[in-house]
Design a protein around this motif. Structure first.
Motif, PDB file in Angstrom:
ATOM      1  N   ALA A 108     -75.833 -52.852  40.613  1.00  0.00           N
ATOM      2  CA  ALA A 108     -75.689 -53.649  41.846  1.00  0.00           C
ATOM      3  C   ALA A 108     -74.519 -54.628  41.727  1.00  0.00           C
ATOM      4  O   ALA A 108     -73.992 -55.095  42.728  1.00  0.00           O
ATOM      5  CB  ALA A 108     -76.980 -54.404  42.137  1.00  0.00           C
ATOM      6  N   TYR A 109     -74.130 -54.955  40.499  1.00  0.00           N
ATOM      7  CA  TYR A 109     -73.071 -55.947  40.276  1.00  0.00           C
ATOM      8  C   TYR A 109     -71.728 -55.316  39.925  1.00  0.00           C
ATOM      9  O   TYR A 109     -70.700 -55.980  40.025  1.00  0.00           O
ATOM     10  CB  TYR A 109     -73.478 -56.891  39.129  1.00  0.00           C
ATOM     11  N   PHE A 110     -71.751 -54.066  39.453  1.00  0.00           N
ATOM     12  CA  PHE A 110     -70.524 -53.504  38.875  1.00  0.00           C
ATOM     13  C   PHE A 110     -69.885 -52.392  39.722  1.00  0.00           C
ATOM     14  O   PHE A 110     -68.956 -51.735  39.277  1.00  0.00           O
ATOM     15  CB  PHE A 110     -70.785 -52.997  37.455  1.00  0.00           C
ATOM     16  N   GLY A 111     -70.416 -52.191  40.937  1.00  0.00           N
ATOM     17  CA  GLY A 111     -69.726 -51.290  41.858  1.00  0.00           C
ATOM     18  C   GLY A 111     -70.095 -49.825  41.729  1.00  0.00           C
ATOM     19  O   GLY A 111     -69.333 -48.980  42.202  1.00  0.00           O
ATOM     20  N   GLY A 112     -71.230 -49.507  41.149  1.00  0.00           N
ATOM     21  CA  GLY A 112     -71.618 -48.095  41.171  1.00  0.00           C
ATOM     22  C   GLY A 112     -72.787 -47.764  40.261  1.00  0.00           C
ATOM     23  O   GLY A 112     -72.973 -48.396  39.217  1.00  0.00           O
ATOM     24  N   TYR A 113     -73.552 -46.757  40.720  1.00  0.00           N
ATOM     25  CA  TYR A 113     -74.682 -46.244  39.929  1.00  0.00           C
ATOM     26  C   TYR A 113     -74.136 -45.186  38.957  1.00  0.00           C
ATOM     27  O   TYR A 113     -72.920 -45.034  38.816  1.00  0.00           O
ATOM     28  CB  TYR A 113     -75.769 -45.734  40.887  1.00  0.00           C
ATOM     29  N   VAL A 114     -75.017 -44.467  38.303  1.00  0.00           N
ATOM     30  CA  VAL A 114     -74.544 -43.626  37.193  1.00  0.00           C
ATOM     31  C   VAL A 114     -73.548 -42.564  37.664  1.00  0.00           C
ATOM     32  O   VAL A 114     -72.547 -42.298  36.981  1.00  0.00           O
ATOM     33  CB  VAL A 114     -75.733 -43.045  36.392  1.00  0.00           C
ATOM     34  N   ASN A 115     -73.783 -41.973  38.833  1.00  0.00           N
ATOM     35  CA  ASN A 115     -72.850 -40.924  39.277  1.00  0.00           C
ATOM     36  C   ASN A 115     -71.455 -41.473  39.547  1.00  0.00           C
ATOM     37  O   ASN A 115     -70.459 -40.804  39.272  1.00  0.00           O
ATOM     38  CB  ASN A 115     -73.391 -40.202  40.515  1.00  0.00           C
ATOM     39  N   GLU A 116     -71.356 -42.683  40.090  1.00  0.00           N
ATOM     40  CA  GLU A 116     -70.024 -43.286  40.288  1.00  0.00           C
ATOM     41  C   GLU A 116     -69.361 -43.532  38.935  1.00  0.00           C
ATOM     42  O   GLU A 116     -68.142 -43.411  38.802  1.00  0.00           O
ATOM     43  CB  GLU A 116     -70.119 -44.608  41.053  1.00  0.00           C
ATOM     44  N   ASN A 117     -70.153 -43.885  37.936  1.00  0.00           N
ATOM     45  CA  ASN A 117     -69.576 -44.065  36.600  1.00  0.00           C
ATOM     46  C   ASN A 117     -68.963 -42.768  36.093  1.00  0.00           C
ATOM     47  O   ASN A 117     -67.851 -42.751  35.576  1.00  0.00           O
ATOM     48  CB  ASN A 117     -70.631 -44.594  35.625  1.00  0.00           C
ATOM     49  N   TYR A 118     -69.691 -41.659  36.255  1.00  0.00           N
ATOM     50  CA  TYR A 118     -69.146 -40.358  35.833  1.00  0.00           C
ATOM     51  C   TYR A 118     -67.888 -40.009  36.634  1.00  0.00           C
ATOM     52  O   TYR A 118     -66.852 -39.657  36.064  1.00  0.00           O
ATOM     53  CB  TYR A 118     -70.184 -39.251  36.046  1.00  0.00           C
ATOM     54  N   VAL A 119     -68.012 -40.070  37.962  1.00  0.00           N
ATOM     55  CA  VAL A 119     -66.928 -39.568  38.823  1.00  0.00           C
ATOM     56  C   VAL A 119     -65.655 -40.386  38.622  1.00  0.00           C
ATOM     57  O   VAL A 119     -64.554 -39.825  38.445  1.00  0.00           O
ATOM     58  CB  VAL A 119     -67.376 -39.568  40.311  1.00  0.00           C
ATOM     59  N   GLU A 120     -65.779 -41.706  38.611  1.00  0.00           N
ATOM     60  CA  GLU A 120     -64.567 -42.544  38.473  1.00  0.00           C
ATOM     61  C   GLU A 120     -63.960 -42.424  37.078  1.00  0.00           C
ATOM     62  O   GLU A 120     -62.748 -42.390  36.915  1.00  0.00           O
ATOM     63  CB  GLU A 120     -64.887 -44.001  38.832  1.00  0.00           C
ATOM     64  N   LEU A 121     -64.818 -42.336  36.069  1.00  0.00           N
ATOM     65  CA  LEU A 121     -64.324 -42.179  34.701  1.00  0.00           C
ATOM     66  C   LEU A 121     -63.566 -40.863  34.528  1.00  0.00           C
ATOM     67  O   LEU A 121     -62.474 -40.838  33.936  1.00  0.00           O
ATOM     68  CB  LEU A 121     -65.506 -42.224  33.725  1.00  0.00           C
ATOM     69  N   PHE A 122     -64.146 -39.779  35.033  1.00  0.00           N
ATOM     70  CA  PHE A 122     -63.501 -38.470  34.891  1.00  0.00           C
ATOM     71  C   PHE A 122     -62.145 -38.454  35.588  1.00  0.00           C
ATOM     72  O   PHE A 122     -61.183 -37.886  35.071  1.00  0.00           O
ATOM     73  CB  PHE A 122     -64.415 -37.344  35.426  1.00  0.00           C
ATOM     74  N   ALA A 123     -62.075 -39.077  36.781  1.00  0.00           N
ATOM     75  CA  ALA A 123     -60.800 -39.111  37.520  1.00  0.00           C
ATOM     76  C   ALA A 123     -59.771 -39.930  36.733  1.00  0.00           C
ATOM     77  O   ALA A 123     -58.618 -39.523  36.589  1.00  0.00           O
ATOM     78  CB  ALA A 123     -61.021 -39.704  38.902  1.00  0.00           C
ATOM     79  N   ALA A 124     -60.196 -41.068  36.190  1.00  0.00           N
ATOM     80  CA  ALA A 124     -59.249 -41.973  35.518  1.00  0.00           C
ATOM     81  C   ALA A 124     -58.754 -41.399  34.193  1.00  0.00           C
ATOM     82  O   ALA A 124     -57.595 -41.598  33.815  1.00  0.00           O
ATOM     83  CB  ALA A 124     -59.904 -43.335  35.293  1.00  0.00           C
ATOM     84  N   LEU A 125     -59.632 -40.690  33.472  1.00  0.00           N
ATOM     85  CA  LEU A 125     -59.256 -40.195  32.133  1.00  0.00           C
ATOM     86  C   LEU A 125     -58.876 -38.714  32.144  1.00  0.00           C
ATOM     87  O   LEU A 125     -58.499 -38.178  31.092  1.00  0.00           O
ATOM     88  CB  LEU A 125     -60.402 -40.419  31.135  1.00  0.00           C
ATOM     89  N   GLY A 126     -58.985 -38.063  33.289  1.00  0.00           N
ATOM     90  CA  GLY A 126     -58.670 -36.633  33.350  1.00  0.00           C
ATOM     91  C   GLY A 126     -59.620 -35.804  32.487  1.00  0.00           C
ATOM     92  O   GLY A 126     -59.201 -34.829  31.851  1.00  0.00           O
ATOM     93  N   LEU A 127     -60.889 -36.173  32.471  1.00  0.00           N
ATOM     94  CA  LEU A 127     -61.863 -35.419  31.668  1.00  0.00           C
ATOM     95  C   LEU A 127     -62.185 -34.092  32.354  1.00  0.00           C
ATOM     96  O   LEU A 127     -61.968 -33.915  33.554  1.00  0.00           O
ATOM     97  CB  LEU A 127     -63.136 -36.241  31.454  1.00  0.00           C
ATOM     98  N   GLU A 128     -62.720 -33.167  31.557  1.00  0.00           N
ATOM     99  CA  GLU A 128     -62.903 -31.781  32.005  1.00  0.00           C
ATOM    100  C   GLU A 128     -64.392 -31.398  32.043  1.00  0.00           C
ATOM    101  O   GLU A 128     -65.236 -32.125  31.509  1.00  0.00           O
ATOM    102  CB  GLU A 128     -62.158 -30.858  31.031  1.00  0.00           C
TER     103      GLU A 128
END
Ligand code: HPA
Ligand code: ZN
Length: 349
Positions: free
Chosen positions: A289-309
């Motif tokens: 609620a404080y950090f801008g996203g639940y677990v799926n947003e953590n996955y999606v934004e991380l993968f986009a930022a790091l180019g994970l596969e």
């Protein structure tokens, strides 16, 4: 080794959202959305120093862990009755189920509430009933982990443990959270020894802002089975080797690390280095609620930022099951379900 099917890059976000996963690092008080804070404040006649939901949300700009904790504890002050704890946990579990979380190990901070006069029974039962209902309604297994606040004394932690013992069957383990710097794991060595004697699982926040030495202490003195955050381990090559060899899981929380300025940007996050070094890394939301996203947003934004596969997606979800405190048969069943999920993607190719 399981062969991951080809997945077109534009399909990866939906695969991340749909794949089954466990969440192992989420503070239930950190799932309290501003809307629910205002609703509970009204219901319980608690006054808030913010005029509106928007004004409260606008205050969520943090410079470090402590600047966040000050707001997080203030937000939790609206929780008074069993129904409040149920409502908070139910709102999280409903979102987790929609994120295809099939298992959650959820932190709660009893001292934040007992210090305000809320009985231990009230808060534990409210949380427990929400977990029970999530299992009935969604088939989501939800377990509780009691965290001690490390800025308070070990004596206070012992008193909290004592107060929680009548409800021992409602939680599976203990953790250590709150202000890390200046409060090393060593401060809690005796109370964690007692928890282990009681058969509780043991985890600890270490190496979020604190030095690698705190991770060593969590392992050697507290006998932590998982390290929460742990991202500072990269500063200590011998520690990295140990974490890899012993497959000590790290519950990493990417969006939290950005919001609390542990890394300047998500593109500079070290999760891929940790994975490449062979560590059992998992992705989690911490205080969504404080950090801008639940677990799926953590996955999606991380993968986009790091180019994970796609292979990283499979590995991270696999790790989340491996790192959980579920029994071996349950883990096997989840891992089988994860493989079947990726096999179905192959068939759609
Ligand atoms: N670190 C320490 N304590 C916490 C956190 C965190 O990220 N979130 C809630 N309590
Ligand atoms: Zn945390």
């Amino acid at each position: 080794m399981f062969k991951i099917p080809h997945i077109a890059p534009d399909r990866l976000p939906s695969v991340l959202r749909l794949m089954p996963k466990a969440e192992l690092h989420v503070h239930i008080e950190g799932t309290l959305e501003p809307e629910l804070i205002f609703k509970l404040a009204q219901r319980n006649h608690v006054s808030l120093p913010y005029a509106s939901v928007e004004a409260l949300r606008a205050a969520y700009q943090f410079s470090d862990l402590q600047s966040f904790l000050d707001l997080y504890y203030a937000g939790a002050s609206v929780l008074l009755h069993e129904q409040d704890f149920f409502d908070m946990a139910w709102a999280y579990l409903d979102k987790a189920a929609a994120d295809n979380v099939v298992h959650a190990e959820i932190f709660f901070d009893p001292q934040t509430h007992t210090a305000r006069g809320v009985p231990m029974e009230t808060l534990i039962k409210g949380l427990h009933h929400a977990c029970q209902r999530a299992h009935q309604e969604f088939g989501l297994s939800a377990k509780l982990i009691l965290c001690f606040l490390r800025h308070l004394s070990e004596e206070d932690a012992f008193a909290t443990l004592e107060a929680a013992l009548p409800f021992r069957h409602y939680f599976i383990g203990v953790g250590l959270d709150s202000s890390e710097l200046g409060h090393p794991p060593a401060k809690f060595e005796r109370v964690f020894a007692r928890c282990r004697e009681l058969g509780l699982h043991v985890v600890a926040h270490a190496g979020e802002e604190g030095p690698p030495e705190y991770i060593h202490q969590a392992l050697d003195l507290l006998k932590a089975e998982r390290i929460d955050h742990g991202v500072q381990a990269v500063r200590d090559p011998a520690l990295m080797q140990r974490l890899a060899e012993e497959r000590v899981p790290l519950t990493v929380c990417p969006l939290s690390n950005i919001k609390l300025c542990v890394f300047p940007t998500l593109a500079q996050h070290n999760l891929k280095s940790l994975l490449d070094a062979g560590l059992c890394v998992t992705v989690n939301s911490d205080d969504p609620a404080y950090f801008g996203g639940y677990v799926n947003e953590n996955y999606v934004e991380l993968f986009a930022a790091l180019g994970l596969e796609p292979r990283h997606a499979y590995q991270l979800a696999f790790n989340s099951f491996e790192a959980s405190f579920a029994d071996a048969a349950q883990k096997k069943a989840w891992e089988h379900g994860l493989k079947a999920f990726f096999e179905r993607l192959r068939e759609q190719d």
